[in-house]
Every structure is written in structure tokens, then in C-alpha cells.
Design a protein around this motif. Structure first.
Motif, mmCIF file in Angstrom:
data_model
loop_
_atom_site.group_PDB
_atom_site.id
_atom_site.type_symbol
_atom_site.label_atom_id
_atom_site.label_comp_id
_atom_site.label_asym_id
_atom_site.label_seq_id
_atom_site.Cartn_x
_atom_site.Cartn_y
_atom_site.Cartn_z
ATOM 1 N N ASP A 53 10.748 -11.515 -18.056
ATOM 2 C CA ASP A 53 11.996 -10.928 -18.403
ATOM 3 C C ASP A 53 12.119 -9.539 -18.281
ATOM 4 O OD1 ASP A 53 12.906 -13.422 -18.358
ATOM 5 O OD2 ASP A 53 13.002 -13.493 -20.503
ATOM 6 N N PHE A 54 11.298 -8.694 -18.925
ATOM 7 C CA PHE A 54 11.342 -7.180 -18.990
ATOM 8 C C PHE A 54 11.212 -6.601 -17.656
ATOM 9 C CE2 PHE A 54 9.220 -3.144 -18.888
ATOM 10 C CZ PHE A 54 9.976 -2.560 -19.646
ATOM 11 N N ILE A 55 10.168 -7.326 -16.786
ATOM 12 C CA ILE A 55 10.203 -6.778 -15.482
ATOM 13 C C ILE A 55 11.078 -6.939 -14.576
ATOM 14 C CG2 ILE A 55 8.488 -7.121 -13.398
ATOM 15 C CD1 ILE A 55 6.212 -7.383 -15.179
ATOM 16 N N SER A 56 11.801 -8.131 -14.584
ATOM 17 C CA SER A 56 12.883 -8.544 -13.808
ATOM 18 C C SER A 56 14.024 -7.977 -14.101
ATOM 19 C CB SER A 56 13.058 -10.135 -13.836
ATOM 20 O OG SER A 56 13.449 -10.684 -15.010
ATOM 21 N N SER A 57 14.371 -7.608 -15.548
ATOM 22 C CA SER A 57 15.661 -7.000 -15.740
ATOM 23 C C SER A 57 15.492 -5.578 -16.261
ATOM 24 C CB SER A 57 16.041 -7.933 -16.803
ATOM 25 O OG SER A 57 16.435 -9.410 -16.734
ATOM 26 N N LEU A 58 14.904 -5.257 -17.117
ATOM 27 C CA LEU A 58 14.776 -3.805 -17.642
ATOM 28 C C LEU A 58 13.916 -2.784 -16.985
ATOM 29 C CD1 LEU A 58 14.638 -4.827 -21.495
ATOM 30 C CD2 LEU A 58 16.753 -4.040 -20.084
ATOM 31 N N LEU A 59 12.990 -3.148 -16.149
ATOM 32 C CA LEU A 59 12.149 -2.296 -15.300
ATOM 33 C C LEU A 59 12.995 -1.076 -14.636
ATOM 34 C CD1 LEU A 59 9.413 -1.084 -14.889
ATOM 35 C CD2 LEU A 59 9.364 -2.602 -12.807
ATOM 36 N N ILE A 60 13.887 -1.466 -13.828
ATOM 37 C CA ILE A 60 14.674 -0.774 -12.932
ATOM 38 C C ILE A 60 15.833 0.029 -13.849
ATOM 39 C CG2 ILE A 60 16.551 -0.575 -11.474
ATOM 40 C CD1 ILE A 60 13.669 -1.503 -10.119
ATOM 41 N N VAL A 61 16.073 -0.475 -15.209
ATOM 42 C CA VAL A 61 16.964 0.138 -15.927
ATOM 43 C C VAL A 61 16.350 1.379 -16.437
ATOM 44 C CG1 VAL A 61 18.328 -0.187 -18.182
ATOM 45 C CG2 VAL A 61 18.317 -1.801 -16.691
ATOM 46 N N ILE A 62 15.057 1.017 -16.885
ATOM 47 C CA ILE A 62 14.321 2.059 -17.447
ATOM 48 C C ILE A 62 13.837 3.336 -16.509
ATOM 49 C CG2 ILE A 62 12.026 2.677 -18.545
ATOM 50 C CD1 ILE A 62 12.072 0.119 -19.945
ATOM 51 N N ILE A 63 13.942 2.860 -15.313
ATOM 52 C CA ILE A 63 13.563 3.730 -14.382
ATOM 53 C C ILE A 63 14.809 4.485 -14.002
ATOM 54 C CG2 ILE A 63 13.305 4.113 -11.698
ATOM 55 C CD1 ILE A 63 11.361 1.513 -11.605
ATOM 56 N N ILE A 64 16.125 4.065 -13.797
ATOM 57 C CA ILE A 64 17.409 4.779 -13.887
ATOM 58 C C ILE A 64 17.472 5.801 -14.951
ATOM 59 C CG2 ILE A 64 19.924 4.607 -13.864
ATOM 60 C CD1 ILE A 64 19.384 1.849 -12.507
ATOM 61 N N PHE A 65 17.407 5.345 -16.391
ATOM 62 C CA PHE A 65 17.038 6.139 -17.300
ATOM 63 C C PHE A 65 16.428 7.311 -17.212
ATOM 64 C CE2 PHE A 65 15.755 7.179 -21.621
ATOM 65 C CZ PHE A 65 17.083 7.496 -22.460
ATOM 66 N N LEU A 66 15.036 6.983 -16.790
ATOM 67 C CA LEU A 66 14.116 8.051 -16.724
ATOM 68 C C LEU A 66 14.413 9.295 -15.559
ATOM 69 C CD1 LEU A 66 10.467 6.292 -17.198
ATOM 70 C CD2 LEU A 66 12.037 7.686 -18.839
ATOM 71 N N ILE A 67 15.026 8.863 -14.537
ATOM 72 C CA ILE A 67 15.368 9.364 -13.623
ATOM 73 C C ILE A 67 16.490 10.508 -13.954
ATOM 74 C CG2 ILE A 67 16.645 9.830 -11.288
ATOM 75 C CD1 ILE A 67 15.339 7.357 -10.525
ATOM 76 N N THR A 68 17.300 9.941 -14.830
ATOM 77 C CA THR A 68 18.537 10.783 -15.173
ATOM 78 C C THR A 68 18.019 11.920 -16.375
ATOM 79 O OG1 THR A 68 20.055 8.894 -15.093
ATOM 80 C CG2 THR A 68 20.616 10.562 -16.513
ATOM 81 N N VAL A 69 17.017 11.376 -17.141
ATOM 82 C CA VAL A 69 16.474 12.384 -18.371
ATOM 83 C C VAL A 69 15.724 13.473 -17.467
ATOM 84 C CG1 VAL A 69 14.823 12.463 -20.067
ATOM 85 C CG2 VAL A 69 16.431 10.475 -20.050
ATOM 86 N N PHE A 70 14.843 13.052 -16.801
ATOM 87 C CA PHE A 70 13.986 14.170 -15.889
ATOM 88 C C PHE A 70 15.059 15.168 -15.149
ATOM 89 C CE2 PHE A 70 10.235 11.006 -16.265
ATOM 90 C CZ PHE A 70 9.551 11.861 -17.290
ATOM 91 N N GLN A 71 16.191 14.456 -14.517
ATOM 92 C CA GLN A 71 17.046 15.460 -13.820
ATOM 93 C C GLN A 71 17.541 16.211 -14.754
ATOM 94 O OE1 GLN A 71 19.137 12.947 -11.079
ATOM 95 N NE2 GLN A 71 17.435 13.117 -9.439
ATOM 96 N N ARG A 72 17.471 15.825 -16.259
ATOM 97 C CA ARG A 72 18.391 16.744 -17.276
ATOM 98 C C ARG A 72 19.809 16.683 -16.837
ATOM 99 N NH1 ARG A 72 14.747 20.058 -20.043
ATOM 100 N NH2 ARG A 72 12.994 20.414 -18.869
ATOM 101 N N LYS A 73 20.090 15.194 -16.741
ATOM 102 C CA LYS A 73 21.588 15.049 -16.454
ATOM 103 C C LYS A 73 22.201 14.388 -17.772
ATOM 104 C CE LYS A 73 21.877 14.226 -11.612
ATOM 105 N NZ LYS A 73 21.929 13.352 -10.239
#
Length: 143
Positions: A53-73
Motif C-alpha cells: 500500500d505504501f508503494i502504490s499510494s504514498l511513494l509518489i506523495v513522498i517524492i512530491i514532498f521531497l522535491i518541494t523541500v529540496f527546491q526550498r519552496k
């Protein structure tokens, strides 16, 4: 104008990747006997259920979150805000009351409540309403 399109195109493409990835991951789970329904969760298979369930649902959410954090947005660009903490408490209280009224305090009952609140609702709201809709609204406005 071109920059405006790119700012909207990236969230659209990432959202479509989320949908395609979830589809193929669930097909993989089905083909390999890893697809476990919430009604079949036991203490023996809860780890497998959580990971799939984590891989199918939350993995992309975490990627979006990390992209936002690393871009300092700011996190509000992906829809993470608490404009109304009272509403959050009320909604969570209603959800908790529904859990207690149902009265299923087994492993299956707890995982089902967790699954629908975190895996389904949070991931869907984060990707579609939080990330995609916020990007579209920011560039083109609501109307």
C-alpha cells in the motif's frame, strides 16, 4: 507564457505518472499474489499489506514532498496548510467516532481505518487537490 505552461505541465505529468505507476504496481501485486484486501488483513500479512500500500499510494506523495523541500519552496505550494485547525480536529473526531461505533478493534479494523485515512484519503488529497489543483490555481486562477 512558455514558463507558465512548464509550471503547470510538470504537476500534470507527475500526476499522470502517479496514476500509471499505481496501475502497473497493482497489476504487479495481482500477478504475484501480493494484493491483499483490507478484509483479509491479519497479524501475519500486515507487513506485506503495508509495504504494498505504501508503494502504490504514498511513494509518489513522498517524492512530491521531497522535491518541494529540496527546491526550498513553501509547503503550501503542494497544498499542505492548516487554515482551519478546528475543522481538522472536527473531521478527525468524526472519523474516530465512526471507528469506535463500528467497534472492530482487531488488526484488520485498525489497519482498515489507517488504510482509508492515510493511504487512500491523504494520498489522493495530496496529489490531486494539494499538488495538481494548487499548481493550476496558482497559474490560471480558480475560475
Amino acid at each position: 507564457m512558455e514558463s507558465r505552461r512548464y509550471k503547470v505541465l510538470f504537476p500534470i505529468v507527475l500526476t499522470l505518472l502517479y496514476i500509471v505507476f499505481a496501475y502497473f504496481w497493482i497489476r504487479y501485486e495481482w500477478a504475484n499474489g501480493l494484493l491483499i484486501s483490507t478484509s483479509e488483513v491479519t497479524s501475519l500479512n500486515i507487513g506485506t499489506k503495508f509495504v504494498t500500500d505504501f508503494i502504490s499510494s504514498l511513494l509518489i506523495v513522498i517524492i512530491i514532498f521531497l522535491i518541494t523541500v529540496f527546491q526550498r519552496k513553501p509547503l503550501k505550494e503542494i497544498g499542505i496548510t492548516i487554515n482551519s485547525p478546528i475543522l481538522v480536529v472536527i473531521l478527525f473526531s468524526v472519523y474516530a467516532a465512526m471507528f469506535f461505533i463500528k467497534g472492530d478493534f482487531s488488526v484488520k479494523g485498525f489497519y482498515t481505518a489507517f488504510f482509508y485515512l492515510v493511504m487512500v484519503a491523504f494520498s489522493e488529497e495530496m496529489v490531486f487537490r494539494g499538488y495538481l489543483f494548487t499548481a493550476l490555481d496558482k497559474e490560471y486562477g480558480f475560475w
